[in-house]
Design a protein around this motif. Structure first.
Motif, PDB file in Angstrom:
ATOM      1  N   ALA A  69      54.780  78.277  90.121  1.00  0.00           N
ATOM      2  CA  ALA A  69      55.112  77.585  89.115  1.00  0.00           C
ATOM      3  C   ALA A  69      53.928  76.763  88.612  1.00  0.00           C
ATOM      4  O   ALA A  69      53.784  76.475  87.424  1.00  0.00           O
ATOM      5  CB  ALA A  69      56.262  76.613  89.369  1.00  0.00           C
ATOM      6  N   LEU A  70      52.918  76.459  89.387  1.00  0.00           N
ATOM      7  CA  LEU A  70      51.668  75.666  89.179  1.00  0.00           C
ATOM      8  C   LEU A  70      50.944  76.342  88.200  1.00  0.00           C
ATOM      9  O   LEU A  70      50.113  75.969  87.197  1.00  0.00           O
ATOM     10  CB  LEU A  70      51.035  75.389  90.482  1.00  0.00           C
ATOM     11  CG  LEU A  70      51.515  74.429  91.349  1.00  0.00           C
ATOM     12  CD1 LEU A  70      50.574  74.599  92.577  1.00  0.00           C
ATOM     13  CD2 LEU A  70      51.502  73.146  90.954  1.00  0.00           C
ATOM     14  N   LEU A  71      50.937  77.653  88.281  1.00  0.00           N
ATOM     15  CA  LEU A  71      50.057  78.569  87.298  1.00  0.00           C
ATOM     16  C   LEU A  71      50.859  78.670  85.860  1.00  0.00           C
ATOM     17  O   LEU A  71      50.466  79.063  85.021  1.00  0.00           O
ATOM     18  CB  LEU A  71      49.998  80.028  87.943  1.00  0.00           C
ATOM     19  CG  LEU A  71      49.005  80.903  87.296  1.00  0.00           C
ATOM     20  CD1 LEU A  71      47.500  80.125  87.197  1.00  0.00           C
ATOM     21  CD2 LEU A  71      48.781  82.390  87.851  1.00  0.00           C
ATOM     22  N   ALA A  72      52.292  78.481  85.788  1.00  0.00           N
ATOM     23  CA  ALA A  72      52.997  78.999  84.875  1.00  0.00           C
ATOM     24  C   ALA A  72      52.477  78.475  83.143  1.00  0.00           C
ATOM     25  O   ALA A  72      52.400  79.195  82.520  1.00  0.00           O
ATOM     26  CB  ALA A  72      54.485  78.394  85.103  1.00  0.00           C
ATOM     27  N   PRO A  73      52.141  77.001  83.181  1.00  0.00           N
ATOM     28  CA  PRO A  73      51.591  76.472  81.985  1.00  0.00           C
ATOM     29  C   PRO A  73      50.406  77.497  81.482  1.00  0.00           C
ATOM     30  O   PRO A  73      50.024  77.435  80.163  1.00  0.00           O
ATOM     31  CB  PRO A  73      51.368  75.255  82.354  1.00  0.00           C
ATOM     32  CG  PRO A  73      52.200  74.864  83.354  1.00  0.00           C
ATOM     33  CD  PRO A  73      52.261  76.147  84.382  1.00  0.00           C
ATOM     34  N   HIS A  74      49.644  77.828  82.409  1.00  0.00           N
ATOM     35  CA  HIS A  74      48.316  78.525  82.088  1.00  0.00           C
ATOM     36  C   HIS A  74      48.471  79.819  81.452  1.00  0.00           C
ATOM     37  O   HIS A  74      47.405  80.585  81.104  1.00  0.00           O
ATOM     38  CB  HIS A  74      47.466  78.585  83.116  1.00  0.00           C
ATOM     39  CG  HIS A  74      47.202  77.071  83.695  1.00  0.00           C
ATOM     40  ND1 HIS A  74      46.520  76.093  83.086  1.00  0.00           N
ATOM     41  CD2 HIS A  74      47.503  76.404  84.905  1.00  0.00           C
ATOM     42  CE1 HIS A  74      46.337  74.961  83.631  1.00  0.00           C
ATOM     43  NE2 HIS A  74      47.050  75.085  84.809  1.00  0.00           N
TER      44      HIS A  74
END
Length: 269
Positions: A69-74
Motif C-alpha cells: 500500500a505504501l507504493l499505491a499512490p505512486h
C-alpha cells in the motif's frame, strides 16, 4: 564525529532510480541482440523502448511485493504509460469489420511486457485501498482499452490465448472492479466485455466469459446487479458453434447460480 546515515529515498524516487539502473543494464545486455535482430533504426528504437518498459514494469511489480500500500499512490506516475500500452496492444471495437480486422493485424502480439503491464494494474488495484490512483476518471480511461485486450487474437494457439486471458487479463479486470466499489463503473466494464461475446473469433468469446467469471468470483453476490444485462449474451452463447465456448458458458452459468441461489434456466429460454 559519526556521520548520520542518510534517510532512505521515498518510494517514488527509489522506483525511478531502480528502473533507470535496470533499464540501462538491460539495454546494454540486449544491445548486440538488438543490432542482430533489427535492420533499421525504427526497429532498434522499438526494441530499446520495449526493453525499458519491460524493466520498468518489472521493477514496479517487484516493489509492490515489498511496499504494498505504501507504493499505491505512486502508481499515478506510470498511469499514462499503462493506458498507452493497453491502447497499443488492444484492438478497439470498430463499426466496420474490415477496420477492426486491419487494426488486429497491426497490433503487436502480447508477451512479457503485456503481462507485466496487466500485473501492475492488478497489484495497484489490490493495494489502492484509499482510492489514491483508481478514481472514477482513471477507471474510465482504462476500462475500454482493458476490454480491447480481448480482441487481440495473436497467440500461438487457442489454448495459449485462453491461458493468457485467465492468467493476466481476467485477474486485472476483476481487481479493478473490486477497487472501484462502484456499480456504475462495474457496468461500464461489464458492457465492454459483453460486446466481445459476439466476436467472430471463438477464442475471444471464450476470453470474455473468463473475464466475467473472474468478476463474479471476486465480487460474488454484489455483481448480480448486472445479471439482467448479462443473461441475453449467455443465452446466445449456449448455442455457440464452438464446443469450448459452449462449455465455458455452462461453467459461467453454474458459477452465477452458486451466488444467485437458484437456477437460471427459466431466464435463458
Amino acid at each position: 564525529w559519526a556521520t548520520a546515515a542518510a534517510p532512505p529515498p521515498p518510494p517514488a524516487v527509489a522506483w525511478a532510480r531502480a528502473a533507470d539502473a535496470a533499464a540501462t543494464d538491460a539495454a546494454e545486455t540486449d544491445a548486440d541482440a538488438a543490432d542482430a535482430a533489427a535492420t533499421d533504426a525504427d526497429a532498434r528504437a522499438q526494441h530499446a523502448a520495449e526493453t525499458r518498459l519491460r524493466v520498468l514494469y518489472g521493477v514496479v511489480n517487484a516493489l509492490y511485493a515489498q511496499l504494498r500500500a505504501l507504493l499505491a499512490p505512486h502508481y499515478a506516475l506510470v498511469l499514462d504509460t499503462t493506458v498507452a500500452q493497453l491502447q497499443r496492444f488492444g484492438v478497439a471495437l470498430a463499426s466496420l469489420d474490415a477496420q477492426e480486422e486491419a487494426d488486429r493485424r497491426e497490433k503487436p502480439a502480447p508477451g512479457a511486457l503485456w503481462a507485466a503491464v496487466l500485473e501492475s494494474v492488478r497489484l495497484s488495484a489490490l493495494h489502492d485501498g484509499a482510492g489514491d490512483v483508481w478514481s472514477e476518471d482513471a477507471l474510465r480511461r482504462v476500462f475500454r482499452p482493458l476490454a480491447d485486450q480481448l480482441a487481440n487474437t495473436k497467440a500461438p494457439s487457442y489454448d495459449a490465448y485462453v491461458a493468457r486471458v485467465r492468467a493476466s487479463l481476467a485477474p486485472a479486470a476483476s481487481a479493478l472492479l473490486a477497487a472501484s466499489g462502484n456499480d456504475a463503473m462495474w457496468k461500464m466494464l461489464n458492457q465492454a466485455v459483453l460486446l466481445r461475446t459476439r466476436s467472430d473469433y471463438a477464442c475471444v468469446r471464450h476470453g470474455a466469459l473468463l473475464v466475467l467469471q473472474a468478476c463474479y468470483e471476486r465480487l460474488g453476490e454484489e455483481y448480480l446487479i448486472l445479471l439482467p444485462e448479462t443473461i441475453p449474451h449467455l443465452a446466445e452463447l449456449l448455442e455457440d458453434d464452438d464446443p469450448r465456448v459452449e462449455r465455458a458458458t455452462h461453467e459461467t452459468i453454474k458459477l452465477i447460480e452458486s451466488y444467485l441461489g437458484e437456477s437460471l434456466q427459466s431466464y435463458l429460454r
